[in-house]
Scaffold this motif. Structure first.
Motif, PDB file in Angstrom:
ATOM      1  N   THR A  34       0.694  -3.858  16.005  1.00  0.00           N
ATOM      2  CA  THR A  34       1.124  -5.133  15.218  1.00  0.00           C
ATOM      3  C   THR A  34       0.440  -5.177  13.788  1.00  0.00           C
ATOM      4  O   THR A  34      -0.770  -4.562  13.808  1.00  0.00           O
ATOM      5  N   TYR A  94       2.474 -11.752   6.181  1.00  0.00           N
ATOM      6  CA  TYR A  94       3.398 -11.448   7.208  1.00  0.00           C
ATOM      7  C   TYR A  94       3.064 -10.844   8.283  1.00  0.00           C
ATOM      8  O   TYR A  94       2.060  -9.783   8.182  1.00  0.00           O
ATOM      9  N   ASN A  96       3.796  -8.184  11.709  1.00  0.00           N
ATOM     10  CA  ASN A  96       5.041  -7.322  11.987  1.00  0.00           C
ATOM     11  C   ASN A  96       4.564  -6.945  13.203  1.00  0.00           C
ATOM     12  O   ASN A  96       3.376  -6.396  13.621  1.00  0.00           O
ATOM     13  N   GLN A  98       5.723  -4.041  16.115  1.00  0.00           N
ATOM     14  CA  GLN A  98       6.693  -3.047  16.688  1.00  0.00           C
ATOM     15  C   GLN A  98       6.547  -2.422  17.941  1.00  0.00           C
ATOM     16  O   GLN A  98       5.429  -2.684  18.585  1.00  0.00           O
ATOM     17  N   GLN A 107      11.413  -3.745  15.700  1.00  0.00           N
ATOM     18  CA  GLN A 107      10.446  -4.471  14.851  1.00  0.00           C
ATOM     19  C   GLN A 107      10.841  -5.838  14.604  1.00  0.00           C
ATOM     20  O   GLN A 107      12.109  -5.991  14.276  1.00  0.00           O
ATOM     21  N   TRP A 109       9.418  -9.599  12.364  1.00  0.00           N
ATOM     22  CA  TRP A 109       8.723 -10.223  11.272  1.00  0.00           C
ATOM     23  C   TRP A 109       8.421 -11.684  11.437  1.00  0.00           C
ATOM     24  O   TRP A 109       9.331 -12.478  12.080  1.00  0.00           O
TER      25      TRP A 109
END
Length: 119
Positions: A34, A94, A96, A98, A107, A109
């Motif tokens: 992350t 942001y 993210n 994965q 992935q 967002w």
């Protein structure tokens, strides 16, 4: 459906602190790493910090020593503690995530949270 929800942004004066949270929901998604990214006005989105599912962290030079990324696997939440904030830290942050869903790399967002640091 996997969702990432960020919270904790706001406005602060230079030298102050903010803490961001990124909560992940949804089943079947095995997260491997992350990260927090940010996009300053008029600039491209850039990496800030990452943390693996095992807790290994990585920071870009301009935040190392000031920011701390951590995670609570029980709460499926990743945090970004930001100290000694500078006006250059202003931007939309942001989250993210994965990982894999049924052995397929995916992935996701978050929607972003605004951080504003005034001088």
């Amino acid at each position: 459906q996997v969702q990432l929800v960020e919270s904790g942004g706001g406005s602060v004066q230079a030298g102050g602190s903010l803490s961001l949270s990124c909560a992940t929901s949804g089943s079947g998604f095995t997260i491997t790493v992350t990260g927090w990214y940010r996009q300053a006005p008029g600039k491209e989105c850039e990496l800030v910090a990452t943390i693996t599912n095992g807790g290994i962290t990585n920071y870009v030079p301009f935040v190392e020593g000031r920011f701390t990324i951590s995670r609570d696997n029980a709460k499926n939440t990743v945090y970004l503690q930001m100290n000694s904030l500078k006006p250059d830290d202003t931007g939309v942050y942001y989250c993210n995530a994965q990982g894999f869903i049924s052995l397929t790399f995916r992935q996701f967002w978050g929607q972003g949270t605004q951080v504003t640091v005034s001088s």
